[in-house]
Design a protein around this motif. Sequence first.
Motif, PDB file in Angstrom:
ATOM      1  N   ALA A 168       4.052  -1.983 -10.784  1.00 32.23           N
ATOM      2  CA  ALA A 168       2.708  -2.422 -10.394  1.00 32.23           C
ATOM      3  C   ALA A 168       2.222  -3.552 -11.298  1.00 32.23           C
ATOM      4  O   ALA A 168       1.619  -4.525 -10.832  1.00 32.23           O
ATOM      5  CB  ALA A 168       1.732  -1.246 -10.430  1.00 32.23           C
ATOM      6  N   THR A 194      -6.838  -0.592  -6.841  1.00 38.99           N
ATOM      7  CA  THR A 194      -5.563   0.113  -6.713  1.00 38.99           C
ATOM      8  C   THR A 194      -5.810   1.581  -6.405  1.00 38.99           C
ATOM      9  O   THR A 194      -6.837   2.141  -6.796  1.00 38.99           O
ATOM     10  CB  THR A 194      -4.726  -0.024  -8.003  1.00 38.99           C
ATOM     11  N   GLU A 245      -0.221  -2.084  -5.411  1.00 36.48           N
ATOM     12  CA  GLU A 245       0.334  -0.737  -5.255  1.00 36.48           C
ATOM     13  C   GLU A 245       1.848  -0.836  -5.385  1.00 36.48           C
ATOM     14  O   GLU A 245       2.464  -1.839  -4.990  1.00 36.48           O
ATOM     15  CB  GLU A 245      -0.027  -0.170  -3.888  1.00 36.48           C
TER      16      GLU A 245
END
Length: 381
Positions: free
Chosen positions: A66, A96, A171
């Motif tokens: 990420a 997120t 993500e």
Amino acid sequence: MRPLYITGLGLVSPLGSDVDEFWERLAFGSEQPVDLGFPDEQIANSRFYLSENSTDESQLNSESQAFTFAMRAVRDALADAKLDLKKQRVALVLGTGAGDIELFERHNFSAGTDDTPNAYSLAARLGQHFGFNGPVVTVSTACSASAAAFSIASELLEDGNVEAAIVCGVESVSRTTLATFNRLQALDPSHCRPFEESRAGTVLGDGAAALVLRMSAPEGSERAYARLSGIGLACDAHHPTAPRPDGTQIAAAARGALAQAGIDPEAITLIVPHGTGTRANDEAEYAMLRKLFGDRLPMIPMFPLKSKIGHTSGGAGAFSTLTLALMLHHQQVPPGSGGALDSSFDLCIPNMSLPVKAGYGLVNAYAFGGNHVSLVLEAGL
């Protein structure tokens, strides 16, 4: 609100890690999900739309996927907008769902680890990496997180705290998230096919999308892809994971965005829906769109992005907004996935690239717990 200029874009996606490549590939098909092959019986369906991975093993050992995705997207957006963090005060608002869940899972799934990592330290580490001198904020409202992040970014700009703000949605692959959607029986065994007759759930994807927002019009060689003109937020608390079937509160978010933009529904000429492919989402969103636009809905071109890159969870709002900005910039709608629509949905999803004359577009992003966001964008000047 005063319209905010979108002057820089950056992304890492299943359709490439360059904005021009992403736009071109949107017109020529979709990436197919791969089976990650997790052995856990609890994760029966582990199909996933994967972004390209240019990191080596040594970097992954010290940083999460990420972080790498978000770092690359933010870096490219900064360069595209010609921002200099040493001279300009810039904020970072990160949306997120699971954050650095990879680090947390690595701790739990391997022996010999003493310190449990913080799953939501991602924004702070990005701020340190780039040297952001404005506020650094994390928003985590599940699948609407990066759409909701635009609201905080707009307030920071309106208050005059910063010269520019970057919204980034990110993500990465998460066994926890996959296990959750498996338990909800919300995953399609094939691919993501929003609003189609054969849809059987969603399919998750990963990546990052970053957009630079500024109050002032671009100068010189700078450009504006589009302007963010309205933001609407609503929370229905109808169900832990499903929206109200009649679409009442998701309509409230859309009407709020339209009101803030100072326009009527008749001004909307493009739509990027939330469109996850689940029965509950698609039916509620269609009910809302039908009420909002009436008999005009079948004439408004709509592009269900998740049919191309999957559902990027907390990053979905930023991906959808970036895509709509490109649609307005190029005055073109990419083709949908091409499958047969559910006969109960009267929608305009082109099966080939469609030139348009569009002034305003609508983005929808919905989330667990009823956290709903809509955004209105207008063509840049």
